[in-house]
Design a protein around this motif. Sequence first.
Motif, mmCIF file in Angstrom:
data_model
loop_
_atom_site.group_PDB
_atom_site.id
_atom_site.type_symbol
_atom_site.label_atom_id
_atom_site.label_comp_id
_atom_site.label_asym_id
_atom_site.label_seq_id
_atom_site.Cartn_x
_atom_site.Cartn_y
_atom_site.Cartn_z
ATOM 1 N N ASN A 130 1.630 9.241 -10.005
ATOM 2 C CA ASN A 130 2.014 9.804 -8.713
ATOM 3 C C ASN A 130 2.137 8.684 -7.684
ATOM 4 O O ASN A 130 1.344 7.733 -7.678
ATOM 5 C CB ASN A 130 0.965 10.808 -8.242
ATOM 6 N N LEU A 131 3.108 8.818 -6.786
ATOM 7 C CA LEU A 131 3.307 7.814 -5.750
ATOM 8 C C LEU A 131 2.350 8.008 -4.582
ATOM 9 O O LEU A 131 2.036 7.055 -3.871
ATOM 10 C CB LEU A 131 4.757 7.860 -5.250
ATOM 11 N N SER A 132 1.917 9.241 -4.358
ATOM 12 C CA SER A 132 0.982 9.540 -3.269
ATOM 13 C C SER A 132 0.465 10.954 -3.478
ATOM 14 O O SER A 132 0.754 11.597 -4.488
ATOM 15 C CB SER A 132 1.669 9.416 -1.913
ATOM 16 N N ASP A 133 -0.289 11.446 -2.493
ATOM 17 C CA ASP A 133 -0.768 12.830 -2.547
ATOM 18 C C ASP A 133 0.317 13.822 -2.130
ATOM 19 O O ASP A 133 0.126 15.029 -2.255
ATOM 20 C CB ASP A 133 -1.981 13.003 -1.629
ATOM 21 N N LEU A 134 1.436 13.321 -1.640
ATOM 22 C CA LEU A 134 2.531 14.203 -1.238
ATOM 23 C C LEU A 134 3.166 14.868 -2.457
ATOM 24 O O LEU A 134 3.210 14.297 -3.543
ATOM 25 C CB LEU A 134 3.615 13.414 -0.511
ATOM 26 N N THR A 135 3.688 16.067 -2.245
ATOM 27 C CA THR A 135 4.498 16.720 -3.261
ATOM 28 C C THR A 135 5.961 16.360 -3.029
ATOM 29 O O THR A 135 6.329 15.763 -2.018
ATOM 30 C CB THR A 135 4.333 18.243 -3.193
ATOM 31 N N GLU A 136 6.807 16.725 -3.990
ATOM 32 C CA GLU A 136 8.242 16.463 -3.862
ATOM 33 C C GLU A 136 8.810 17.107 -2.594
ATOM 34 O O GLU A 136 9.531 16.480 -1.835
ATOM 35 C CB GLU A 136 8.978 17.001 -5.089
ATOM 36 N N LYS A 168 5.943 20.097 -7.553
ATOM 37 C CA LYS A 168 5.557 18.944 -8.361
ATOM 38 C C LYS A 168 5.038 17.813 -7.486
ATOM 39 O O LYS A 168 5.414 17.666 -6.326
ATOM 40 C CB LYS A 168 6.763 18.451 -9.155
ATOM 41 N N ALA A 169 4.195 16.977 -8.074
ATOM 42 C CA ALA A 169 3.718 15.782 -7.388
ATOM 43 C C ALA A 169 4.866 14.791 -7.232
ATOM 44 O O ALA A 169 5.815 14.776 -8.038
ATOM 45 C CB ALA A 169 2.570 15.151 -8.176
ATOM 46 N N LEU A 170 4.803 13.975 -6.212
ATOM 47 C CA LEU A 170 5.846 12.991 -5.937
ATOM 48 C C LEU A 170 5.736 11.837 -6.938
ATOM 49 O O LEU A 170 4.730 11.134 -6.991
ATOM 50 C CB LEU A 170 5.703 12.464 -4.511
ATOM 51 N N LYS A 171 6.782 11.664 -7.722
ATOM 52 C CA LYS A 171 6.807 10.609 -8.744
ATOM 53 C C LYS A 171 8.135 9.848 -8.658
ATOM 54 O O LYS A 171 9.072 10.292 -7.999
ATOM 55 C CB LYS A 171 6.643 11.209 -10.140
ATOM 56 N N PRO A 172 8.227 8.688 -9.327
ATOM 57 C CA PRO A 172 9.501 7.957 -9.354
ATOM 58 C C PRO A 172 10.601 8.806 -9.976
ATOM 59 O O PRO A 172 10.327 9.663 -10.827
ATOM 60 C CB PRO A 172 9.192 6.725 -10.206
ATOM 61 N N VAL A 173 11.834 8.560 -9.588
ATOM 62 C CA VAL A 173 12.948 9.332 -10.134
ATOM 63 C C VAL A 173 13.446 8.742 -11.451
ATOM 64 O O VAL A 173 14.232 9.382 -12.154
ATOM 65 C CB VAL A 173 14.123 9.410 -9.130
ATOM 66 N N ASP A 176 0.840 -1.194 0.000
ATOM 67 C CA ASP A 176 0.000 0.000 0.000
ATOM 68 C C ASP A 176 0.878 1.248 0.000
ATOM 69 O O ASP A 176 2.107 1.160 0.058
ATOM 70 C CB ASP A 176 -0.965 0.006 1.200
ATOM 71 N N GLU A 177 0.228 2.410 -0.074
ATOM 72 C CA GLU A 177 0.960 3.676 -0.172
ATOM 73 C C GLU A 177 1.855 3.916 1.035
ATOM 74 O O GLU A 177 2.990 4.374 0.898
ATOM 75 C CB GLU A 177 -0.032 4.824 -0.334
ATOM 76 N N GLN A 178 1.350 3.607 2.234
ATOM 77 C CA GLN A 178 2.152 3.788 3.443
ATOM 78 C C GLN A 178 3.427 2.967 3.370
ATOM 79 O O GLN A 178 4.505 3.424 3.762
ATOM 80 C CB GLN A 178 1.330 3.388 4.671
ATOM 81 N N ALA A 179 3.303 1.738 2.881
ATOM 82 C CA ALA A 179 4.469 0.866 2.779
ATOM 83 C C ALA A 179 5.490 1.430 1.796
ATOM 84 O O ALA A 179 6.700 1.399 2.050
ATOM 85 C CB ALA A 179 4.036 -0.536 2.353
ATOM 86 N N VAL A 180 5.000 1.947 0.667
ATOM 87 C CA VAL A 180 5.901 2.522 -0.335
ATOM 88 C C VAL A 180 6.660 3.718 0.243
ATOM 89 O O VAL A 180 7.886 3.817 0.132
ATOM 90 C CB VAL A 180 5.115 2.937 -1.591
ATOM 91 N N LEU A 181 5.943 4.635 0.902
ATOM 92 C CA LEU A 181 6.578 5.843 1.429
ATOM 93 C C LEU A 181 7.547 5.532 2.565
ATOM 94 O O LEU A 181 8.650 6.090 2.614
ATOM 95 C CB LEU A 181 5.505 6.817 1.913
ATOM 96 N N SER A 182 7.166 4.644 3.475
ATOM 97 C CA SER A 182 8.058 4.330 4.598
ATOM 98 C C SER A 182 9.306 3.613 4.107
ATOM 99 O O SER A 182 10.409 3.853 4.618
ATOM 100 C CB SER A 182 7.330 3.483 5.647
ATOM 101 N N CYS A 183 9.157 2.743 3.104
ATOM 102 C CA CYS A 183 10.325 2.057 2.555
ATOM 103 C C CYS A 183 11.229 3.032 1.799
ATOM 104 O O CYS A 183 12.457 2.947 1.890
ATOM 105 C CB CYS A 183 9.882 0.921 1.640
ATOM 106 N N MET A 184 10.634 3.976 1.072
ATOM 107 C CA MET A 184 11.432 4.993 0.396
ATOM 108 C C MET A 184 12.248 5.804 1.398
ATOM 109 O O MET A 184 13.441 6.064 1.183
ATOM 110 C CB MET A 184 10.520 5.913 -0.407
#
Length: 273
Positions: free
Chosen positions: A172-178, A160-165, A106-114
């Motif tokens: 978008n990876l989430s609702d977060l911005t860069e 910008k919206a948070l996207k893969p590099v 899920d999104e939380q898992a993606v962001l915490s792992c990043m």
Amino acid sequence: MSNHVHAVLRSDPVTPWQWTDREVAERWLALFPGSISDRDDPAYVERATLALLGNAERLDVIRQRLGSISWFMRALNEPIARMANREDDCTGRFWEGRFKCQALLDEQAVLSCMAYVDLNPVRAGMCQTLRESEHTSVRYRLESAQSASAKSLGKGSQDKALKPVAGLDADNLSDLTESSYIDLVRWTGLQAHPDKRGKLSATEEMPPESLWSVAKHPAEWMERVQGTESNYYRAIGSAESLMLKAVELGQRWMKGVSGEFALQKLREQPLPW
């Protein structure tokens, strides 16, 4: 890092089957040129492409490999191993074994792992600021933001919206911005862990609003980030998503579920203001 690599990837094994045969052949030869002696000569490349286009079974195998994490890791690790062996003037195995892979559910898992991966150099005591953390996506994001800001100086710019590099995925990876993600990583790096030596310099600050948009309770967020490798095994996610993954794999339980239930209790506690 000096002895290992972390990467957060999105695997999409379906897309290569939607490409044309020529696109599959060209992408493969760009990664594995094989006997092409001169990659800048269009004639050499075209002959190799036509050879692949005439072999339907080979193209099917290539499609599978272009969507495979295992082949991605092979393409990443083999050049590193060869370069390291040349530097050390030796031969033999460089990597200790096969890679470890965890599904991010899920999104939380993606962001915490990043955030966990981006703070690897900090935890290892190799640096004290994000700008000094080499080979991380957060440093790339910082440098890109600085470059964009310099180009648009005086014109105004929207975050910008948070996207893969890197890669084909433009979602978008989430609702977060860069900038919010960068702030979140900064705040996370400031939190000391009793069993870890590294943390960011106290000059790194973050407005708390960027944290609350991701995790309503800071202890919950920190427990998930710090436990990325120790609290989970085959997958990372909420208790519900982990149980669904267990069913998909034919298991009755999965490591991390108990910890996620404990984190749910943290959400029931009142916020610290």
